[in-house]
Motif scaffolding. Sequence first.
Motif, short mmCIF file in Angstrom:
data_model
loop_
_atom_site.label_atom_id
_atom_site.label_comp_id
_atom_site.label_asym_id
_atom_site.label_seq_id
_atom_site.Cartn_x
_atom_site.Cartn_y
_atom_site.Cartn_z
N ALA A 12 -10.33 7.31 67.72
CA ALA A 12 -10.72 8.08 65.38
C ALA A 12 -9.72 8.65 65.06
O ALA A 12 -9.27 9.15 64.01
CB ALA A 12 -11.91 8.45 65.63
N ASP A 13 -9.43 10.19 66.08
CA ASP A 13 -8.91 11.16 65.81
C ASP A 13 -7.24 10.50 65.57
O ASP A 13 -6.76 11.21 64.23
CB ASP A 13 -8.06 12.08 67.27
CG ASP A 13 -9.39 12.81 67.64
OD1 ASP A 13 -10.57 12.98 66.99
OD2 ASP A 13 -9.54 13.51 68.97
N GLN A 15 -6.23 7.67 63.94
CA GLN A 15 -6.48 6.81 62.47
C GLN A 15 -6.99 8.32 61.51
O GLN A 15 -6.47 8.38 60.14
CB GLN A 15 -8.27 6.06 62.58
CG GLN A 15 -7.74 5.09 63.46
CD GLN A 15 -9.30 4.68 63.45
OE1 GLN A 15 -10.36 4.63 63.35
NE2 GLN A 15 -8.87 2.61 63.20
N GLY A 16 -7.10 8.73 61.39
CA GLY A 16 -7.35 10.26 60.88
C GLY A 16 -5.90 11.20 60.73
O GLY A 16 -6.17 11.25 59.56
N LEU A 17 -5.69 11.25 61.74
CA LEU A 17 -4.28 11.78 61.74
C LEU A 17 -3.49 10.88 61.16
O LEU A 17 -2.37 11.64 59.96
CB LEU A 17 -3.44 12.00 63.31
CG LEU A 17 -1.91 12.32 63.19
CD1 LEU A 17 -2.63 13.52 63.06
CD2 LEU A 17 -1.86 12.61 64.64
N GLN A 19 -4.14 8.76 58.49
CA GLN A 19 -4.81 9.51 57.27
C GLN A 19 -4.11 10.41 56.26
O GLN A 19 -3.73 10.37 55.25
CB GLN A 19 -5.92 8.75 57.28
CG GLN A 19 -6.96 8.18 57.38
CD GLN A 19 -8.39 7.77 57.23
OE1 GLN A 19 -9.19 8.95 57.19
NE2 GLN A 19 -9.03 6.30 56.69
N ARG A 20 -3.81 10.99 56.99
CA ARG A 20 -3.84 12.45 56.20
C ARG A 20 -2.05 12.99 56.00
O ARG A 20 -1.60 13.45 55.63
CB ARG A 20 -4.50 14.04 57.37
CG ARG A 20 -5.28 14.13 57.71
CD ARG A 20 -6.68 14.94 57.67
NE ARG A 20 -5.25 16.70 56.91
CZ ARG A 20 -5.71 17.75 57.68
NH1 ARG A 20 -6.33 17.54 58.56
NH2 ARG A 20 -4.84 18.59 57.31
#
Length: 171
Positions: A12-13, A15-17, A19-20
């Motif tokens: 999840a971290d 994936q968030g990275l 996305q950002r």
Amino acid sequence: MPFLYKPGLSDADIQGLEQRLQKKLPSDYKDFLKKRNGFYATAPDYVSLPLDKVDEGSIAFDRLFGLIPDEESNDLLAFNEEFIDELSFLDNSIAIGEDGGGNTFVWIAEAGKEGLYYWDRTHLHESDDKNDFDIAERDGCGNLFFLAPDFTSFFDLILSTFISPPDFVEE
């Protein structure tokens, strides 16, 4: 020589990275981030990597970035948000590490140029007689020198500079 690293990231971290960053990270770099969330050299605070395309025949390596918002000099997002636009002429460039002096290790996913490069942002090698770069600078951003076809090969290059394996110490 010890390398200090932060605990690995979750899926999840990562994936968030992505996305950002609005970019996909190479799968082998994602695997590295799951195991070690970046790392940096200590005592001495850099490693010499072979690069015969510059006069000295080597460049410094200091750190690989991770998702570390409270340490801007080690944070993948902070560095990319501030500097990666300088390479806007290249598709899908992501800075993943640094030499300790402002020159960066960059993953490029553009067709025909895929791989990991040393980005001479500070023009440290600009006056070298040899200066055999692979991608010419534009608008004064600094030349890029090819190092490895993928992150795994780059990581192996770092490790190959040691007589015995370095110590990896979790912070």
